[in-house]
Design an enzyme around this catalytic site. Sequence first.
Site, PDB file in Angstrom:
ATOM      1  CE1 TYR A   1      -3.335   3.115   0.835  1.00 20.93           C
ATOM      2  CE2 TYR A   1      -2.101   3.265   2.693  1.00 20.93           C
ATOM      3  CZ  TYR A   1      -3.170   3.598   1.902  1.00 20.93           C
ATOM      4  OH  TYR A   1      -3.423   4.834   2.257  1.00 20.93           O
TER       5      TYR A   1
ATOM      6  NE  ARG B   1       0.865   4.996  14.191  1.00 18.50           N
ATOM      7  CZ  ARG B   1       1.894   4.421  14.747  1.00 18.50           C
ATOM      8  NH1 ARG B   1       2.551   5.032  15.328  1.00 18.50           N
ATOM      9  NH2 ARG B   1       2.141   3.088  14.496  1.00 18.50           N
TER      10      ARG B   1
HETATM   11  N1  LIG Z   1      -8.327   7.546   6.448  1.00 15.26           N
HETATM   12  C1  LIG Z   1      -6.854   7.715   6.520  1.00 15.26           C
HETATM   13  O1  LIG Z   1      -6.477   8.141   7.603  1.00 15.26           O
HETATM   14  C2  LIG Z   1      -5.967   8.229   5.306  1.00 15.26           C
HETATM   15  C3  LIG Z   1      -4.629   8.208   5.570  1.00 15.26           C
HETATM   16  C4  LIG Z   1      -3.751   8.551   4.482  1.00 15.26           C
HETATM   17  C5  LIG Z   1      -4.304   8.454   3.048  1.00 15.26           C
HETATM   18  N2  LIG Z   1      -5.799   8.002   2.997  1.00 15.26           N
HETATM   19  C6  LIG Z   1      -6.343   7.997   1.747  1.00 15.26           C
HETATM   20  O2  LIG Z   1      -7.456   8.840   1.666  1.00 15.26           O
HETATM   21  C7  LIG Z   1      -8.222   8.293   0.469  1.00 15.26           C
HETATM   22  C8  LIG Z   1      -9.751   7.968   1.066  1.00 15.26           C
HETATM   23  O3  LIG Z   1      -9.757   6.933   2.111  1.00 15.26           O
HETATM   24  P1  LIG Z   1     -10.811   6.562   3.059  1.00 15.26           P
HETATM   25  O4  LIG Z   1     -10.314   6.697   4.380  1.00 15.26           O
HETATM   26  O5  LIG Z   1     -11.958   7.546   2.845  1.00 15.26           O
HETATM   27  O6  LIG Z   1     -11.136   5.316   2.381  1.00 15.26           O
HETATM   28  P2  LIG Z   1     -12.634   4.803   2.474  1.00 15.26           P
HETATM   29  O7  LIG Z   1     -12.206   3.112   2.310  1.00 15.26           O
HETATM   30  O8  LIG Z   1     -13.633   5.099   3.369  1.00 15.26           O
HETATM   31  O9  LIG Z   1     -12.894   5.350   0.732  1.00 15.26           O
HETATM   32  C9  LIG Z   1     -12.463   4.892  -0.285  1.00 15.26           C
HETATM   33  C10 LIG Z   1     -13.619   5.002  -1.192  1.00 15.26           C
HETATM   34  O10 LIG Z   1     -13.106   4.633  -2.744  1.00 15.26           O
HETATM   35  C11 LIG Z   1     -13.916   3.722  -3.317  1.00 15.26           C
HETATM   36  N3  LIG Z   1     -13.110   2.652  -4.289  1.00 15.26           N
HETATM   37  C12 LIG Z   1     -12.402   1.658  -4.099  1.00 15.26           C
HETATM   38  N4  LIG Z   1     -11.951   1.154  -5.173  1.00 15.26           N
HETATM   39  C13 LIG Z   1     -12.495   1.774  -6.219  1.00 15.26           C
HETATM   40  C14 LIG Z   1     -12.563   1.433  -7.596  1.00 15.26           C
HETATM   41  N5  LIG Z   1     -11.763   0.631  -8.117  1.00 15.26           N
HETATM   42  N6  LIG Z   1     -13.272   2.465  -8.357  1.00 15.26           N
HETATM   43  C15 LIG Z   1     -14.126   3.456  -7.482  1.00 15.26           C
HETATM   44  N7  LIG Z   1     -14.244   3.592  -6.231  1.00 15.26           N
HETATM   45  C16 LIG Z   1     -13.482   2.851  -5.706  1.00 15.26           C
HETATM   46  C17 LIG Z   1     -14.512   2.802  -2.125  1.00 15.26           C
HETATM   47  O11 LIG Z   1     -15.919   2.150  -2.431  1.00 15.26           O
HETATM   48  C18 LIG Z   1     -14.855   3.850  -1.031  1.00 15.26           C
HETATM   49  O12 LIG Z   1     -16.160   4.784  -1.154  1.00 15.26           O
HETATM   50  C19 LIG Z   1      -7.704   6.826  -0.026  1.00 15.26           C
HETATM   51  O13 LIG Z   1      -6.898   7.306  -1.198  1.00 15.26           O
HETATM   52  C20 LIG Z   1      -6.690   6.606   1.107  1.00 15.26           C
HETATM   53  O14 LIG Z   1      -5.598   5.834   0.603  1.00 15.26           O
HETATM   54  C21 LIG Z   1      -6.495   7.839   4.072  1.00 15.26           C
END
Ligand SMILES: NC(=O)c1ccc[n+]([C@@H]2O[C@H](COP(=O)([O-])OP(=O)(O)OC[C@H]3O[C@@H](n4cnc5c(N)ncnc54)[C@H](O)[C@@H]3O)[C@@H](O)[C@H]2O)c1
Length: 303
Positions: free
Chosen positions: A140, A207
């Site tokens: 990842y 964190r």
């Molecule tokens: N939550 C955190 O602390 C955090 C930290 C760093 C980075 N991020 C990044 O932020 C972004 C959002 O994360 P989140 O926590 O909201 O996760 P989440 O899983 O709640 O949201 C991800 C969304 O992407 C959609 N998705 C996944 N694969 C897909 C595809 N192939 N086509 C279309 N839609 C798709 C899912 O259905 C979901 O709605 C991501 O890129 C994640 O890597 C999150």
Amino acid sequence: MRIVVTGGAGFIGSHLVDRLIKEGHAVQVIDNLYTGNKDFVNPKAEFVELDIRSSELYSTLELFKPDYIFHQAAQTEVTTSMNNPMLDCDINLMGLINLLNVSVKLDIKKFLMPSSAAVYGNLTTLPLDETMTGNPSSFYGLTKLTAEHYLRIYHESYGLQYICYRYSNVFGPRQGNGGEGGVISIFSKAISQDDSIVIYGDGEQTRDFIYIDDVVEANILGMQSQFNGIYNVSTNIPSSINLLVDEFRSISHKNIDVVYEKPRLGDIRDSVLATEKSERDLLFRAKCNLHDGLVKTYTYFNK
Ligand SMILES: NC(=O)c1ccc[n+]([C@@H]2O[C@H](COP(=O)([O-])OP(=O)(O)OC[C@H]3O[C@@H](n4cnc5c(N)ncnc54)[C@H](O)[C@@H]3O)[C@@H](O)[C@H]2O)c1
């Protein structure tokens, strides 16, 4: 403005959509509901159930004519990336490239997406700043680091304007258990059901937790700025897991039962991200303190 948000049915994406709608923008959500929830999608947004890897992406976006794209869709689970690196690469890199090609063809104003603090790997020089990258310890982290370079090269080669955020540990309402930063949602759910909570290690690991509204604000500021590049989105404040438990005890008025287990392989000890660059260029400063964010999050999960 006309704005596409991929992953707009997920935790971070759905909050961003709410804010964009509130500011009067026309928003299209692209999400295949892999981990997302359709109930989170603002009813004023146009929802298209579509995979970002689909060949229909171009025709869908061409019809909508976006000015900006916020790309939040991703495979976000470290364990899934280790068990199925091909799936992780397919969604987080092939999906990204599909979207970048569409963005260049449609000549959008700016492309904004998150990378992750996972790109810092096991670097121990704190705070971690944007000039540093470590050796990610998961696939990842590796696909996120590679994504940063795709953005840079699309910018240098095709003039695509972009911001790539390194979010620290984001938390708030609607967060699932699986993705990054999930410890607060996991604790909130367990405590509201009077279950015990598990801490891996002695709980003194730290964190840099940031509340969702601040992450949304950083995205809005990035959209309006003239800058390109990588920006940390964090508070620069380290908080231990034991401190979280103390906060939860005072917020919930419950006697929380904590089980300490062996540290998990690959877990880093401390993580805190520098904020100077985003303060200077984006004028971003996190406003919500840990206590207030925890109150809002616990109240949501305790409903
Ligand atoms: N939550 C955190 O602390 C955090 C930290 C760093 C980075 N991020 C990044 O932020 C972004 C959002 O994360 P989140 O926590 O909201 O996760 P989440 O899983 O709640 O949201 C991800 C969304 O992407 C959609 N998705 C996944 N694969 C897909 C595809 N192939 N086509 C279309 N839609 C798709 C899912 O259905 C979901 O709605 C991501 O890129 C994640 O890597 C999150």
